[in-house]
Enzyme design. Structure first.
Site, PDB file in Angstrom:
ATOM      1  CB  SER A  89      -7.601  10.024  54.930  1.00  0.00           C
ATOM      2  OG  SER A  89      -6.828  10.309  53.794  1.00  0.00           O
ATOM      3  CB  SER A  90      -2.632   7.916  53.728  1.00  0.00           C
ATOM      4  OG  SER A  90      -3.187   8.106  52.450  1.00  0.00           O
ATOM      5  CB  CYS A  91      -4.613  13.041  52.541  1.00  0.00           C
ATOM      6  SG  CYS A  91      -6.205  13.372  53.270  1.00  0.00           S
ATOM      7  CE1 TYR A 118     -12.116  13.282  53.765  1.00  0.00           C
ATOM      8  CE2 TYR A 118      -9.779  12.766  53.688  1.00  0.00           C
ATOM      9  CZ  TYR A 118     -11.085  12.357  53.857  1.00  0.00           C
ATOM     10  OH  TYR A 118     -11.365  11.058  54.129  1.00  0.00           O
ATOM     11  CE  LYS A 122     -12.270  11.583  57.354  1.00  0.00           C
ATOM     12  NZ  LYS A 122     -13.260  10.739  58.054  1.00  0.00           N
ATOM     13  CG  HIS A 161      -9.826   8.658  45.517  1.00  0.00           C
ATOM     14  ND1 HIS A 161     -10.970   8.691  46.281  1.00  0.00           N
ATOM     15  CD2 HIS A 161      -8.943   9.469  46.142  1.00  0.00           C
ATOM     16  CE1 HIS A 161     -10.763   9.481  47.322  1.00  0.00           C
ATOM     17  NE2 HIS A 161      -9.547   9.965  47.266  1.00  0.00           N
ATOM     18  NE  ARG A 169      -9.635   9.559  33.242  1.00  0.00           N
ATOM     19  CZ  ARG A 169     -10.334  10.685  33.189  1.00  0.00           C
ATOM     20  NH1 ARG A 169     -10.970  11.025  32.102  1.00  0.00           N
ATOM     21  NH2 ARG A 169     -10.400  11.472  34.238  1.00  0.00           N
TER      22      ARG A 169
HETATM   23  P1  GDP Z   1      -4.801  11.723  45.967  1.00  0.00           P
HETATM   24  O1  GDP Z   1      -4.188  10.397  46.340  1.00  0.00           O
HETATM   25  O2  GDP Z   1      -5.412  12.446  47.115  1.00  0.00           O
HETATM   26  O3  GDP Z   1      -3.817  12.591  45.204  1.00  0.00           O
HETATM   27  O4  GDP Z   1      -6.067  11.425  45.050  1.00  0.00           O
HETATM   28  P2  GDP Z   1      -6.369  10.793  43.618  1.00  0.00           P
HETATM   29  O5  GDP Z   1      -6.601   9.333  43.746  1.00  0.00           O
HETATM   30  O6  GDP Z   1      -7.504  11.598  43.061  1.00  0.00           O
HETATM   31  O7  GDP Z   1      -5.082  11.064  42.695  1.00  0.00           O
HETATM   32  C1  GDP Z   1      -3.930  10.297  42.782  1.00  0.00           C
HETATM   33  C2  GDP Z   1      -3.001  10.603  41.632  1.00  0.00           C
HETATM   34  O8  GDP Z   1      -3.545  10.045  40.421  1.00  0.00           O
HETATM   35  C3  GDP Z   1      -2.752  12.082  41.344  1.00  0.00           C
HETATM   36  O9  GDP Z   1      -1.384  12.232  40.987  1.00  0.00           O
HETATM   37  C4  GDP Z   1      -3.652  12.328  40.110  1.00  0.00           C
HETATM   38  O10 GDP Z   1      -3.198  13.402  39.315  1.00  0.00           O
HETATM   39  C5  GDP Z   1      -3.507  10.999  39.375  1.00  0.00           C
HETATM   40  N1  GDP Z   1      -4.576  10.713  38.384  1.00  0.00           N
HETATM   41  C6  GDP Z   1      -4.359  10.303  37.112  1.00  0.00           C
HETATM   42  N2  GDP Z   1      -5.507  10.171  36.439  1.00  0.00           N
HETATM   43  C7  GDP Z   1      -6.498  10.464  37.312  1.00  0.00           C
HETATM   44  C8  GDP Z   1      -7.927  10.501  37.197  1.00  0.00           C
HETATM   45  O11 GDP Z   1      -8.506  10.232  36.146  1.00  0.00           O
HETATM   46  N3  GDP Z   1      -8.616  10.827  38.339  1.00  0.00           N
HETATM   47  C9  GDP Z   1      -7.996  11.113  39.509  1.00  0.00           C
HETATM   48  N4  GDP Z   1      -8.742  11.413  40.595  1.00  0.00           N
HETATM   49  N5  GDP Z   1      -6.641  11.127  39.639  1.00  0.00           N
HETATM   50  C10 GDP Z   1      -5.911  10.799  38.558  1.00  0.00           C
END
Ligand code: GDP
Length: 294
Positions: A89-91, A118, A122, A161, A169
């Site tokens: 993963s990129s994280c 996580y 990885k 994600h 939403r």
């Molecule tokens: P990340 O790439 O590991 O940070 O994983 P996410 O895909 O969960 O989040 C990416 C970014 O999207 C973060 O800055 C979150 O705060 C933002 N974000 C905005 N709305 C949402 C939501 O409804 N769900 C999630 N998971 N992230 C959100």
């Protein structure tokens, strides 16, 4: 992967659901490999989730991923697997890595705290593949995909994600004629998104085209802000309400754009643009909401 492999004529796929084979249980994994003796292993199995789930369940994220990858990599080696593809993963990269992120930035700085459990698991998987190659000559390669999306994604609002969460939403707000949709964080973090069909194509390409120790990034090559992503989804869904940004929720990494020059050098390029991919994923979500993971 299954769609892509079947489309290219691979019929002899050994597939097991989580209920049929619990990869965290070593004895079950050993029995599976001894009985089936697979030729190739494509290791996409993992406990995954978005920023909330990663932060809220650190023990499950580190435990399950360490167990799953330990069991599968070790049993694959012991049972004559000729090639294993491990997905990271990129994280795994440092929170403040220079952008775009080159593969050699791994382990050069502290991780993003919301997903370090996580990420550590990885990173251990990558090192296990590299160690088995060095000591035993096991042909394991590790690919690092950027944020993925597409049909069959997890649309649960707590564990998903950002991209599937916002599709759901926005769609629900439209159906209920609500005036606003709430987006977590400030909207300023930048993320890169790759369609799963592109990833599946890259995996198949690298399965045959690549056999070496260094990890390989798999990305789209450009990123967008979370605000731009939300606006794109609003426009695809034809939603007339407004976006509200909830800055009490975490932003996570400010940016994680992968440098994909190594991948390009190996002869592979992505094809599905974000606008095109969001359109088809939104269509999939609308027609499959009964079977979508909500
Ligand atoms: P990340 O790439 O590991 O940070 O994983 P996410 O895909 O969960 O989040 C990416 C970014 O999207 C973060 O800055 C979150 O705060 C933002 N974000 C905005 N709305 C949402 C939501 O409804 N769900 C999630 N998971 N992230 C959100």
């Amino acid at each position: 992967m299954v769609r892509r492999l079947k489309a290219s004529g691979h019929e002899n796929l050994l597939l097991r659901s989580r209920e049929e084979l619990d990869l965290t249980e070593q004895s079950q994994v050993r029995r599976f490999f001894e009985a089936e003796r697979p030729d190739v292993v494509l290791m996409a199995a993992a406990r995954v989730g978005g920023i909330y789930a990663n932060n809220a369940q650190p023990a499950q994220f580190i435990r399950d991923n360490l167990l799953v990858q330990d069991n599968v990599i070790d049993c694959a080696y012991r049972n004559g697997v000729t090639k294993l593809v491990f997905l990271g993963s990129s994280c795994i990269y440092p929170k403040l890595a220079p952008q775009p992120i080159k593969e050699e930035y791994l382990l050069t700085g502290p991780l993003e705290p919301t997903n370090e459990w996580y990420a550590i698991a990885k990173i251990a998987g990558i090192k296990m593949c590299q160690a088995f190659r060095r000591e035993f000559g096991f042909k394991a390669i590790s690919l690092m995909p950027t944020n993925l999306y597409g049909p069959g994604d997890n649309f649960d609002l707590q564990s998903s994600h950002v991209l599937p969460a916002l599709i759901r939403r926005v769609h629900e707000a439209k159906i209920r004629a609500e005036a606003t949709v709430t987006v977590w964080g400030t909207g300023t973090p930048r993320r890169e998104f790759l369609h799963v069909d592109d990833l599946a194509d890259a995996i198949l390409h690298l399965l045959y085209a690549y056999d070496d120790e260094p990890i390989v990034n798999v990305g789209w090559g450009e990123d967008v802000t979370i605000r731009e992503l939300a606006e794109l989804i609003v426009s695809v869904a034809d939603y007339e309400g407004h976006l509200i940004f909830d800055s009490s929720k975490p932003d996570g990494s400010p940016r994680k754009l992968l440098d994909t020059s190594r991948l390009a050098g190996l002869g592979w390029h992505p094809k599905i643009s974000l606008a095109q991919g969001i359109k088809s994923t939104y269509e999939w979500f609308k027609t499959h909401s009964a079977e979508a993971r909500l």
